[in-house]
Design a protein around this motif. Structure first.
Motif, PDB file in Angstrom:
ATOM      1  N   ASN A 154     -81.557 -27.989  81.000  1.00 51.70           N
ATOM      2  CA  ASN A 154     -80.386 -28.858  80.895  1.00 51.70           C
ATOM      3  C   ASN A 154     -79.450 -28.293  79.831  1.00 51.70           C
ATOM      4  OD1 ASN A 154     -78.512 -30.825  80.866  1.00 51.70           O
ATOM      5  ND2 ASN A 154     -79.889 -32.496  80.336  1.00 51.70           N
ATOM      6  N   TYR A 155     -78.493 -27.473  80.257  1.00 50.85           N
ATOM      7  CA  TYR A 155     -77.584 -26.857  79.302  1.00 50.85           C
ATOM      8  C   TYR A 155     -76.334 -27.711  79.064  1.00 50.85           C
ATOM      9  CZ  TYR A 155     -75.598 -25.070  83.714  1.00 50.85           C
ATOM     10  OH  TYR A 155     -75.080 -24.948  84.981  1.00 50.85           O
ATOM     11  N   GLU A 156     -76.380 -28.983  79.461  1.00 53.29           N
ATOM     12  CA  GLU A 156     -75.250 -29.881  79.235  1.00 53.29           C
ATOM     13  C   GLU A 156     -75.416 -30.717  77.961  1.00 53.29           C
ATOM     14  OE1 GLU A 156     -72.502 -29.894  80.812  1.00 53.29           O
ATOM     15  OE2 GLU A 156     -73.052 -28.560  82.448  1.00 53.29           O
ATOM     16  N   THR A 157     -76.411 -30.409  77.136  1.00 52.78           N
ATOM     17  CA  THR A 157     -76.672 -31.234  75.959  1.00 52.78           C
ATOM     18  C   THR A 157     -76.081 -30.627  74.684  1.00 52.78           C
ATOM     19  OG1 THR A 157     -78.758 -30.142  75.436  1.00 52.78           O
ATOM     20  CG2 THR A 157     -78.841 -31.999  76.981  1.00 52.78           C
ATOM     21  N   ARG A 158     -75.837 -31.482  73.696  1.00 47.77           N
ATOM     22  CA  ARG A 158     -75.353 -31.018  72.403  1.00 47.77           C
ATOM     23  C   ARG A 158     -76.395 -30.131  71.733  1.00 47.77           C
ATOM     24  NH1 ARG A 158     -73.612 -35.460  68.062  1.00 47.77           N
ATOM     25  NH2 ARG A 158     -72.035 -35.804  69.689  1.00 47.77           N
ATOM     26  N   ALA A 159     -77.659 -30.489  71.876  1.00 46.23           N
ATOM     27  CA  ALA A 159     -78.723 -29.691  71.263  1.00 46.23           C
ATOM     28  C   ALA A 159     -78.710 -28.266  71.800  1.00 46.23           C
ATOM     29  CB  ALA A 159     -80.083 -30.338  71.525  1.00 46.23           C
ATOM     30  N   PHE A 160     -78.456 -28.139  73.076  1.00 44.83           N
ATOM     31  CA  PHE A 160     -78.393 -26.815  73.679  1.00 44.83           C
ATOM     32  C   PHE A 160     -77.249 -26.011  73.070  1.00 44.83           C
ATOM     33  CE2 PHE A 160     -77.217 -23.684  76.830  1.00 44.83           C
ATOM     34  CZ  PHE A 160     -78.413 -23.257  77.352  1.00 44.83           C
ATOM     35  N   ARG A 161     -76.079 -26.628  72.940  1.00 49.57           N
ATOM     36  CA  ARG A 161     -74.930 -25.918  72.364  1.00 49.57           C
ATOM     37  C   ARG A 161     -75.175 -25.545  70.908  1.00 49.57           C
ATOM     38  NH1 ARG A 161     -72.610 -29.992  75.419  1.00 49.57           N
ATOM     39  NH2 ARG A 161     -72.074 -31.284  73.602  1.00 49.57           N
ATOM     40  N   GLN A 162     -75.821 -26.420  70.172  1.00 51.80           N
ATOM     41  CA  GLN A 162     -76.139 -26.099  68.783  1.00 51.80           C
ATOM     42  C   GLN A 162     -77.127 -24.946  68.692  1.00 51.80           C
ATOM     43  OE1 GLN A 162     -77.478 -29.973  67.511  1.00 51.80           O
ATOM     44  NE2 GLN A 162     -75.459 -30.542  66.693  1.00 51.80           N
ATOM     45  N   GLN A 163     -78.065 -24.929  69.618  1.00 47.99           N
ATOM     46  CA  GLN A 163     -79.033 -23.835  69.652  1.00 47.99           C
ATOM     47  C   GLN A 163     -78.334 -22.509  69.929  1.00 47.99           C
ATOM     48  OE1 GLN A 163     -81.821 -24.021  72.909  1.00 47.99           O
ATOM     49  NE2 GLN A 163     -83.398 -22.969  71.747  1.00 47.99           N
ATOM     50  N   LEU A 167     -67.883 -21.555  71.850  1.00 44.19           N
ATOM     51  CA  LEU A 167     -68.625 -22.767  71.518  1.00 44.19           C
ATOM     52  C   LEU A 167     -67.831 -23.720  70.629  1.00 44.19           C
ATOM     53  CD1 LEU A 167     -72.153 -21.225  70.931  1.00 44.19           C
ATOM     54  CD2 LEU A 167     -71.523 -22.854  72.728  1.00 44.19           C
ATOM     55  N   LYS A 168     -66.723 -23.260  70.080  1.00 41.96           N
ATOM     56  CA  LYS A 168     -65.892 -24.123  69.241  1.00 41.96           C
ATOM     57  C   LYS A 168     -64.995 -25.039  70.075  1.00 41.96           C
ATOM     58  CE  LYS A 168     -65.666 -20.483  65.709  1.00 41.96           C
ATOM     59  NZ  LYS A 168     -64.759 -19.495  65.032  1.00 41.96           N
ATOM     60  N   LEU A 169     -64.944 -24.799  71.375  1.00 41.97           N
ATOM     61  CA  LEU A 169     -64.024 -25.523  72.254  1.00 41.97           C
ATOM     62  C   LEU A 169     -64.736 -26.645  73.003  1.00 41.97           C
ATOM     63  CD1 LEU A 169     -62.306 -22.337  73.708  1.00 41.97           C
ATOM     64  CD2 LEU A 169     -61.491 -23.751  71.815  1.00 41.97           C
TER      65      LEU A 169
END
Length: 608
Positions: free
Chosen positions: A81-90, A132-134
């Motif tokens: 699930n790459y739609e999560t905030r945790a994924f983006r932070q990782q 990732l800043k967007l």
């Protein structure tokens, strides 16, 4: 190409995770390369190679759909699930760590090839960190890039997901079982976008809903996802056939259909009223920054949107003059818009009766260019190649496209042609130039040779920089006369139409996303400058609306390659070898244009 199948930022590019392994301290033995008559010694850095290998292993785990597409089937049961905030932070943490690890190497002490590896990898990490800043994650998918659509192609058995063994069938069941969680997160992101005002245009949402509704069936046997069951291998035991048939029916009825219905209902009842009436990404909060990033990412240059817009205007003017010359050659006396209408309406330009007629016409083009290819290319791919009709479920919104095969040749490279109605398929649409771009020597040569080159680290073997790959394919269109094509003035006009199409893109993409041009104005501008139907122009403009900046990559890369060829022809004179020039471009694979230019300048210096 009209469309090369890639993942986008919103759908997830090739990504990576996990800490780096400890850096190795030793170097591999020197290897000798032969360039012409001279031997050039290069030293491959084992620690650097280890870093690249770790990156590639990590991203395969994190983005297993990409791994599947590349023929790495170890994670075929996965759908993270790459739609999560945790994924983006990782991702942010991982890219930063890889960048730090890379910059511990002294670039000046690396071989020329490793310096290129260094530059490409550094560019990639920095670009991903900037992305990732967007807030592009607030628009998880659109009509042109869509995990739900990709899953249909995979699950129907017509894509890269294999269905040869019992494990293959079980892997797919495990993969789709994770789809509902992804869909819930995508809906959550859409809702966050609604609150922030970062939403898709209404006209795009109206195209997305039918795509999803098409997968809502009452009889599982009528679902496209049932396709693999209709082709169960005879080698399977009766017990496995019975089990898998029941399991696929259940997965379709209880997992897939409800999820597609949920997505469609959400978009239609909740999201559509909140979607925007504006055209360009510049209209949403943070949209100006999103577009500037998209331009930089898609062109791999620092050119400003306005500079690209001016290039587009100049190219449109140049190509219109060449179109006027062809119009005069065939004896048409009306103005250019009237000529376009004539091309789109005269029955003699739509001679086909069946889809096979269209596909066979493309096969005939392949046969015509084959004898000429050895004059222009020393490198040719081992990968097999096929021409197929685009599947019906996605043909209405699809462009002609190339899907790369697997490096081992088990799946061929495929040139897909959408044929909604063969009797309306127009021969003046640029069939010859389209084949050169999408198929041979365009995307098939470039992508196949790149992934077949096992001397490169995998992050380069499977890299895709649109300005390079689309620039190369557009450049290949210009090789038509050297490959025995464009002898028919209408096919030459079709090639000019394709060139014009890419020039118009510079104007309308920047116009919509940075200069306030409306969807309707963009459609009109396209139709005024090229022989395209309103339906075709609408589909194209809506594609650019959903994928800002991508349409700029074609002309940017194509013009750079023409510029470099002219430079070396002038510098080298009789020493310029066109075949060697093409081989050198293809040898390095896809890369940012600045890295390519340095590579080719060094090649030209060696030729002297």
């Amino acid at each position: 190409m009209r469309k090369l199948v890639l993942q986008t930022l919103a759908a997830g590019t090739l990504l990576t995770t996990c800490p780096l392994p400890g850096a190795l301290a030793q170097k591999a033995p020197a290897a000798a390369k032969t360039v012409g008559a001279k031997a050039v010694t290069t030293t491959a850095s084992a620690p650097l190679a280890a870093l690249f290998a770790a990156y590639w292993e990590d991203q395969a785990k994190l983005y297993p759909l990409s791994a599947t597409a590349q023929g790495d089937y170890r994670y075929n049961d996965q759908l993270p699930n790459y739609e999560t905030r945790a994924f983006r932070q990782q991702l942010q943490q991982v890219y930063q760590q890889y960048l730090i690890s890379l910059q511990k190497f002294d670039r000046t002490k690396l071989s020329a090839e490793d310096q290129a590896n260094y530059d490409i990898f550094e560019y990639e990490m920095k670009t991903r960190l900037d992305g990732l800043k967007l807030n592009t994650w607030m628009m998880p998918f659109a009509q042109f890039y869509s995990l739900p659509n990709n899953l249909v192609q995979l699950g129907a058995g017509t894509g890269s997901q294999p269905f040869k063994t019992v494990k293959d069938y079980d892997d797919w069941l495990a993969r789709v079982d994770k789809f509902p969680v992804w869909a819930d997160s995508a809906i959550g992101n859409f809702r966050r976008g609604m609150k922030a005002g970062v939403v898709l245009p209404k006209v795009l949402v109206l195209k997305m809903v039918p795509q999803l509704q098409a997968q809502v069936v009452t009889d599982p046997a009528k679902s496209l996802f049932y396709g693999p069951i209709t082709r169960l291998p005879a080698s399977f035991s009766e017990a496995d056939k019975t089990r898998l048939t029941a399991a696929y029916q259940q997965a379709i009825a209880t997992v897939l259909v409800p999820t597609y219905r949920k997505l469609a209902d959400f978009l239609q009842t909740e999201y559509l009223p909140a979607a925007r009436s504006s055209t360009g990404i510049g209209a949403v909060p943070g949209g100006t920054e999103m577009y500037r990033f998209a331009v930089r990412q898609m062109t791999t240059t620092d050119r400003t949107p306005d500079a690209i817009y001016q290039t587009g205007l100049a190219e449109v003017k140049r190509i219109r003059a060449e179109m006027e010359a062809v119009k005069k050659q065939v004896g048409y006396e009306g103005d250019l818009p009237a000529f376009f209408n004539y091309l789109n309406s005269d029955p003699k330009f739509t001679p086909y009766k069946t889809p096979d007629d269209v596909l066979n016409a493309f096969r005939a083009i392949q046969a015509r260019i084959t004898p000429h290819l050895p004059k222009l290319f020393g490198r040719t791919p081992k990968s097999p190649f096929e021409i197929r009709q685009t599947e019906a479920f996605r043909a209405a919104t699809a462009s002609a496209e190339y899907n790369r095969g697997t490096p081992d040749g088990s799946r061929p490279g495929i040139f897909y042609v959408p044929i909604l109605d063969a009797t309306k398929f127009n021969v003046t649409s640029g069939m010859e130039s389209l084949f050169l771009h999408e198929a041979i020597p365009g995307h098939h040569y470039q992508l196949s040779l790149q992934q077949e080159n096992t001397t490169q680290p995998k992050f380069r073997r499977f890299a895709s920089y649109s300005a390079f790959s689309e620039g190369w394919a557009l450049y290949c269109e210009s090789l038509g006369p050297e490959l025995g094509l464009y002898t028919d003035p209408y096919q030459k006009l079709g090639a000019l139409g394709d060139d014009m199409h890419r020039a118009v893109r510079l104007v309308v993409d920047v116009g919509m996303h940075a200069k306030g041009m409306s969807r309707e104005e963009a459609i009109k501008y396209m139709m005024d400058n090229e022989p395209i139907s309103e339906q075709g122009a609408t589909a194209e403009i809506e594609r650019y609306m959903s994928w800002p900046g991508q349409a700029l990559s074609y002309k940017t890369g194509g013009l750079k390659l023409r510029e470099l060829r002219a430079r070396y022809e002038k510098q080298l004179g009789p020493k310029f070898d066109l075949r060697a020039f093409h081989d050198e471009i293809l040898a390095g694979g896809s890369m940012p244009l600045a890295v390519l230019e340095r590579r080719l300048d060094a090649w030209a210096a060696r030729q002297r």
